[in-house]
Design an enzyme around this catalytic site. Structure first.
Site, PDB file in Angstrom:
ATOM      1  N   GLU A  78       0.797  -1.219   0.000  1.00  0.00           N
ATOM      2  CA  GLU A  78       0.000   0.000   0.000  1.00  0.00           C
ATOM      3  C   GLU A  78       0.832   1.273   0.000  1.00  0.00           C
ATOM      4  O   GLU A  78       0.297   2.371  -0.220  1.00  0.00           O
ATOM      5  CB  GLU A  78      -0.943  -0.005   1.204  1.00  0.00           C
ATOM      6  CG  GLU A  78      -2.047  -1.061   1.078  1.00  0.00           C
ATOM      7  CD  GLU A  78      -2.960  -1.128   2.279  1.00  0.00           C
ATOM      8  OE1 GLU A  78      -2.572  -0.627   3.349  1.00  0.00           O
ATOM      9  OE2 GLU A  78      -4.060  -1.698   2.155  1.00  0.00           O
ATOM     10  N   GLU A 109       7.323 -21.847   8.240  1.00  0.00           N
ATOM     11  CA  GLU A 109       7.798 -20.929   9.272  1.00  0.00           C
ATOM     12  C   GLU A 109       8.868 -21.553  10.160  1.00  0.00           C
ATOM     13  O   GLU A 109       9.511 -20.857  10.944  1.00  0.00           O
ATOM     14  CB  GLU A 109       6.647 -20.431  10.130  1.00  0.00           C
ATOM     15  CG  GLU A 109       6.033 -21.474  11.041  1.00  0.00           C
ATOM     16  CD  GLU A 109       4.990 -20.852  11.972  1.00  0.00           C
ATOM     17  OE1 GLU A 109       5.190 -20.937  13.188  1.00  0.00           O
ATOM     18  OE2 GLU A 109       4.001 -20.296  11.460  1.00  0.00           O
TER      19      GLU A 109
END
Length: 273
Positions: A78, A109
């Protein structure tokens, strides 16, 4: 046990009415801004370090897994349309790669080496800063990435929701927003995720303001990528330059950005001609 994994303050959730569920979730959510407020001194240090590096041509990287990784990617994606910065200035990386944005990649992860490999693809250097995002503060992908960055002289920060975590121990600029038990025990996409989103908003907004990407309170460098944003740009020019709608529209069309239009108008007697 970490506070994010501790037992919910509520039980027998399946016996609650929809109204009770919503009111109780909302009650818990109201504690999140308070947790973030307590972390502002830590966040201030991280922002200052980030601004310094970006001013010198460095970049901001986020590394995370699951919800944390997705929030980092969201924040990074953004920044260009909002502030007109290059797409490579803020980069979000997630354990398991881009496919993990939509679908969890099992055990991704848990790889302590992968984050450094992911960062090397971007030619990471000492000019940059790397922020690990991990609600629990125990994610191996993040711990390994921050640890290797520090060993290579690269500045590190983190956003975590547990105190005294392994991730924070690897960060030069740790931010610890301690959100406590989740409404659904261990579901850190809830309060912890909200806290991380708030901190990310504050980090990049404050950084972009200090980089000169906001004038007054206006996004003068935003990308004019749709009709809504063009209309917003026209309104900015009307307000700032005391122009009519048609005049502001012509000015914006000619110069292609709010900042350029403002600078041209203020530097010329009749810039729209």
């Amino acid at each position: 046990m970490s506070t994010t994994e501790s037992t919910s303050n509520y039980d027998s959730l399946e016996q609650m009415s929809v109204r009770e569920l919503l009111e109780n979730i909302n009650h818990e959510d109201q504690t999140v801004p308070q947790a973030v407020a307590k972390a502002i001194p830590q966040l201030e240090a991280l922002v200052q370090a980030t601004v310094e590096r970006l001013q010198q041509g460095g970049r901001l990287f986020y590394i995370g897994a699951g919800t944390s990784g997705r929030l980092g990617i969201l924040d990074a994606s953004e920044c260009p349309p909002t502030y007109g910065v290059p797409h490579g200035m803020v980069v979000g990386l997630i354990a398991g790669g881009d496919s993990a944005i939509r679908k969890a990649v099992e055990y991704a992860e848990d790889d302590q080496e992968q984050a450094w490999e992911d960062l090397q693809a971007y030619n990471i250097s000492q000019k940059d800063i790397v922020v690990g995002i991990a609600a629990s503060g125990t994610t191996p992908y993040v711990i390994g990435g921050l640890d290797t960055c520090r060993r290579h002289g690269i500045a590190t920060g983190c956003i975590v929701c547990n105190p005294s975590s392994a991730v924070a121990a690897k960060a030069d600029y740790p931010v610890e927003a301690i959100t406590g038990p989740e409404f659904v025990t261990g579901s850190t996409r809830m309060k912890a995720g909200t806290a991380q989103k708030l901190v990310l908003n504050m980090l990049t907004t404050a950084t972009m303001v200090k980089l000169g990407r906001v004038q007054g309170n206006k996004m003068v460098d935003m990308q004019l990528s749709n009709h809504k944003l063009v209309d917003r740009g026209i309104r900015m020019l009307m307000e700032e330059l005391n122009l009519k709608n048609t005049e502001a529209g012509a000015l914006l069309k000619k110069y292609g950005s709010v900042r350029a239009a403002m600078e041209a108008f203020r530097g010329s007697d009749n810039p729209a001609q």
